[in-house]
Design an enzyme around this catalytic site. Structure first.
Site, PDB file in Angstrom:
ATOM      1  N   TYR A 158       0.833  -1.199   0.000  1.00 20.84           N
ATOM      2  CA  TYR A 158       0.000   0.000   0.000  1.00 20.84           C
ATOM      3  C   TYR A 158       0.868   1.249   0.000  1.00 20.84           C
ATOM      4  CZ  TYR A 158      -3.274   3.564   1.622  1.00 20.84           C
ATOM      5  OH  TYR A 158      -4.010   4.717   1.748  1.00 20.84           O
ATOM      6  N   ASP A 192     -11.308   9.702   8.989  1.00 17.58           N
ATOM      7  CA  ASP A 192     -12.306   8.809   9.586  1.00 17.58           C
ATOM      8  C   ASP A 192     -13.299   8.356   8.523  1.00 17.58           C
ATOM      9  OD1 ASP A 192     -13.555   7.328  11.468  1.00 17.58           O
ATOM     10  OD2 ASP A 192     -14.364   8.989  12.633  1.00 17.58           O
TER      11      ASP A 192
END
Length: 262
Positions: A158, A192
């Site tokens: 990633y 978030d």
């Protein structure tokens, strides 16, 4: 509270990959609020249609798999047929894999690279060809990650993929600015979104932590003392898509609460 300048993107058409959730969805909502027509593109076509309907008029949903050239071409063709053109591309589609260097497999790494690297390259190619043919310029905005700047293990594939997005942004920007196409990137810090719930669960399980503990520790380490919101990332995307960013080329903006200073 984020002040929305409702006419900044008036008359523009935006195609947003990963648009059905998280940062991509927030970008779709913000662009529409600023006057743009928006195509919400993601794997789940039904979900895309639901998001588009919730946003309102002049918004469409289309199924898109960024690892398939056929799907990319179909989504670009749909966008042009539905909205008449594409002025703005936002590459927000991406996947996260928890895999340390001791565990990493070729198969899982290939999947991360297919989505996070090749997806950005070939979406950019398809839309840039349309923009060049139209001859009216355009904006391309890629979402990288702070992981691509400083590493964030155990997630080596990633991190590598998001570092590549910065390089892709710079290379494409240098090539395409001659056509009036500005290419820039955004490197969110910790935001978030549903993806961070997955990260919390995977990393917490590895380290024997209770659900939510990884997120709590990560938020505490941010100088701003909290997670960012998807809406804060979308605000930067709206700026880069708008007229005030006309002379910004090949840059990667940190929107991260002070995690990285550059």
């Amino acid at each position: 509270m984020i002040l929305v300048q409702t006419s900044r993107l008036s008359g523009k058409v935006a195609l947003v990959t990963g648009g059905a959730s998280g940062i991509g969805k927030a970008v779709c909502e913000r662009f529409a609020a600023e006057g743009a027509k928006v195509v919400v593109a993601d794997l789940d076509g039904t979900r895309c249609a639901e998001v588009a309907e919730a946003i309102g008029p002049d918004t469409w949903g289309v199924a898109l798999d960024v690892t398939s050239q056929e799907s990319i071409d179909a989504a670009v063709r749909f966008s042009i047929e539905a909205a008449g053109k594409i002025d703005i591309l936002v590459n927000a589609a991406g996947i996260y894999e928890v895999q340390s260097i001791l565990e990493i497999s070729r198969e899982r790494t290939a999947r991360v690279f297919q989505v996070n690297i090749e997806g950005v390259i070939f979406m950019t190619q398809a839309v840039a060809r349309h923009m060049v043919e139209r001859g009216e310029g355009g904006r391309i905005i890629n979402f990288s990650s702070q992981a691509g700047r400083r590493g964030e293990g155990p997630a080596v594939a990633y991190c590598a993929s998001k570092a590549a997005v910065i390089s892709i942004t710079q290379s494409c920007a240098q090539e395409l600015i001659r056509y009036g196409i500005n290419v820039n990137a955004i490197a969110p810090g910790v935001v978030d979104t549903p993806m961070w719930d997955v990260v919390d669960a995977k990393l917490g399980s590895r380290e024997g932590l209770q659900p939510g503990e990884v997120k709590r520790r990560v938020a505490a380490a941010v100088p701003a003392g909290r997670f960012g919101t998807a809406e804060e990332q979308a605000a930067m995307a709206a700026f880069l898509a708008g007229p005030d960013a006309a002379y910004i080329v090949a840059q990667c903006y940190n929107v991260d609460g002070g995690n990285v200073m550059s």
